[in-house]
Scaffold this motif. Structure first.
Motif, short mmCIF file in Angstrom:
data_model
loop_
_atom_site.label_atom_id
_atom_site.label_comp_id
_atom_site.label_asym_id
_atom_site.label_seq_id
_atom_site.Cartn_x
_atom_site.Cartn_y
_atom_site.Cartn_z
N GLU A 246 64.79 -62.40 38.58
CA GLU A 246 63.39 -62.54 39.00
C GLU A 246 63.16 -61.98 40.39
O GLU A 246 62.19 -61.26 40.62
CB GLU A 246 62.94 -64.00 38.91
CG GLU A 246 62.78 -64.51 37.50
CD GLU A 246 61.81 -63.68 36.66
OE1 GLU A 246 60.69 -63.40 37.13
OE2 GLU A 246 62.18 -63.30 35.54
N LYS A 247 64.04 -62.28 41.32
CA LYS A 247 63.86 -61.79 42.69
C LYS A 247 64.27 -60.34 42.84
O LYS A 247 63.75 -59.64 43.71
CB LYS A 247 64.62 -62.69 43.65
CG LYS A 247 63.99 -64.07 43.73
CD LYS A 247 64.74 -64.99 44.64
CE LYS A 247 64.10 -66.38 44.61
NZ LYS A 247 64.89 -67.36 45.30
N LEU A 248 65.19 -59.87 42.02
CA LEU A 248 65.56 -58.46 42.04
C LEU A 248 64.45 -57.58 41.46
O LEU A 248 64.41 -56.38 41.73
CB LEU A 248 66.86 -58.23 41.24
CG LEU A 248 68.14 -58.73 41.88
CD1 LEU A 248 69.28 -58.75 40.87
CD2 LEU A 248 68.52 -57.89 43.09
N THR A 249 63.57 -58.17 40.68
CA THR A 249 62.49 -57.41 40.04
C THR A 249 61.11 -57.80 40.56
O THR A 249 60.11 -57.55 39.89
CB THR A 249 62.55 -57.56 38.51
OG1 THR A 249 62.42 -58.95 38.17
CG2 THR A 249 63.84 -56.99 37.94
N THR A 250 61.04 -58.37 41.73
CA THR A 250 59.74 -58.73 42.31
C THR A 250 58.85 -57.50 42.42
O THR A 250 57.63 -57.59 42.25
CB THR A 250 59.93 -59.39 43.69
OG1 THR A 250 60.78 -60.52 43.54
CG2 THR A 250 58.61 -59.84 44.29
N PHE A 251 59.44 -56.33 42.66
CA PHE A 251 58.68 -55.09 42.78
C PHE A 251 57.92 -54.75 41.50
O PHE A 251 57.00 -53.93 41.52
CB PHE A 251 59.59 -53.92 43.18
CG PHE A 251 60.53 -53.48 42.09
CD1 PHE A 251 60.20 -52.40 41.27
CD2 PHE A 251 61.73 -54.13 41.88
CE1 PHE A 251 61.07 -51.99 40.25
CE2 PHE A 251 62.60 -53.73 40.88
CZ PHE A 251 62.27 -52.66 40.06
N LEU A 252 58.28 -55.40 40.37
CA LEU A 252 57.58 -55.18 39.11
C LEU A 252 56.35 -56.07 38.95
O LEU A 252 55.59 -55.90 38.00
CB LEU A 252 58.52 -55.44 37.92
CG LEU A 252 59.74 -54.54 37.80
CD1 LEU A 252 60.65 -55.03 36.67
CD2 LEU A 252 59.32 -53.10 37.56
N ARG A 253 56.17 -56.99 39.89
CA ARG A 253 55.07 -57.95 39.76
C ARG A 253 54.14 -58.01 40.98
O ARG A 253 53.00 -58.44 40.85
CB ARG A 253 55.63 -59.36 39.51
CG ARG A 253 56.35 -59.51 38.19
CD ARG A 253 56.90 -60.91 37.99
NE ARG A 253 57.83 -61.31 39.03
CZ ARG A 253 59.10 -60.91 39.13
NH1 ARG A 253 59.59 -60.08 38.22
NH2 ARG A 253 59.88 -61.32 40.10
N VAL A 254 54.62 -57.60 42.13
CA VAL A 254 53.85 -57.75 43.36
C VAL A 254 53.65 -56.38 44.02
O VAL A 254 54.64 -55.70 44.33
CB VAL A 254 54.57 -58.71 44.34
CG1 VAL A 254 53.75 -58.88 45.61
CG2 VAL A 254 54.83 -60.05 43.68
N PRO A 255 52.40 -55.98 44.24
CA PRO A 255 52.14 -54.68 44.86
C PRO A 255 52.76 -54.59 46.26
O PRO A 255 52.70 -55.55 47.04
CB PRO A 255 50.62 -54.60 44.96
CG PRO A 255 50.08 -55.72 44.16
CD PRO A 255 51.17 -56.72 43.95
N GLY A 256 53.37 -53.46 46.55
CA GLY A 256 53.89 -53.20 47.88
C GLY A 256 55.29 -53.71 48.16
O GLY A 256 55.85 -53.43 49.21
N VAL A 257 55.86 -54.48 47.24
CA VAL A 257 57.21 -54.99 47.47
C VAL A 257 58.20 -53.85 47.26
O VAL A 257 58.18 -53.19 46.23
CB VAL A 257 57.53 -56.17 46.52
CG1 VAL A 257 59.00 -56.54 46.58
CG2 VAL A 257 56.66 -57.37 46.86
N PRO A 258 59.07 -53.63 48.25
CA PRO A 258 60.05 -52.55 48.10
C PRO A 258 61.13 -52.90 47.08
O PRO A 258 61.37 -54.06 46.79
CB PRO A 258 60.65 -52.41 49.51
CG PRO A 258 60.42 -53.73 50.15
CD PRO A 258 59.17 -54.29 49.54
N ILE A 259 61.78 -51.87 46.58
CA ILE A 259 62.84 -52.04 45.58
C ILE A 259 64.15 -52.43 46.25
O ILE A 259 65.02 -53.03 45.63
CB ILE A 259 62.98 -50.73 44.78
CG1 ILE A 259 63.80 -50.93 43.53
CG2 ILE A 259 63.54 -49.62 45.61
CD1 ILE A 259 63.76 -49.73 42.60
N ASP A 260 64.28 -52.08 47.52
CA ASP A 260 65.50 -52.40 48.27
C ASP A 260 65.15 -52.56 49.75
O ASP A 260 64.01 -52.34 50.15
CB ASP A 260 66.57 -51.33 48.08
CG ASP A 260 66.15 -49.97 48.61
OD1 ASP A 260 65.48 -49.89 49.65
OD2 ASP A 260 66.50 -48.96 47.97
N ASN A 261 66.14 -52.95 50.53
CA ASN A 261 65.92 -53.09 51.96
C ASN A 261 66.74 -52.08 52.73
O ASN A 261 67.09 -52.29 53.88
CB ASN A 261 66.20 -54.53 52.44
CG ASN A 261 67.66 -54.90 52.31
OD1 ASN A 261 68.48 -54.16 51.77
ND2 ASN A 261 68.01 -56.06 52.82
#
Length: 129
Positions: free
Chosen positions: A110-125
């Motif tokens: 769920e937290k690894l795929t937050t970018f699939l649900r929330v605009p602007g969340v990066p895929i990595d840091n």
């Protein structure tokens, strides 16, 4: 940051938790020589998602989110299902290094795929490193 005025700090900022997908990728890169076929499946899927992210450069947050929902969500869902199948069919020992790497992806999906649900969340840091 604020001073110690009693009124300050009463409102907490919303926090969105997201985990770095590159960390999941790295776990399998480290095991690639020992488990080449299994790791290739995972690495290929994650690399597709990173390629999709490259394709979103210059898009708005909303456009990027839609692109990932269309192109990356099915890849990540299939990867999760494939890993679950590895455990269900007892093709991997849960306590092995490979089993632990699989579990990392499943347990943090769920937290690894937050970018699939929330605009602007990066895929990595990676930019923060």
């Amino acid at each position: 940051m604020s001073d110690a005025l009693a009124a300050n700090g009463k409102v907490k900022a919303q926090t969105i938790e997201a985990y770095c997908l590159a960390h999941g990728h790295r776990r399998f890169k480290e095991l690639e020589e020992i488990f080449p076929e299994e790791c290739n499946q995972v690495l290929h899927s994650i690399q597709l998602v990173f390629l999709n992210d490259e394709r979103t450069r210059g898009m708005s947050d909303g456009e990027r989110l839609e692109y990932h929902r269309t192109h990356s969500s099915p890849v990540m869902r299939q990867l999760r299902e494939w890993i679950e199948q590895q455990f269900e069919e007892r093709l991997v020992e849960p306590n092995s290094a490979l089993g632990k790497a699989y579990s990392y992806l499943l347990n943090n999906y769920e937290k690894l795929t937050t970018f699939l649900r929330v605009p602007g969340v990066p895929i990595d840091n990676n930019e923060a490193v």
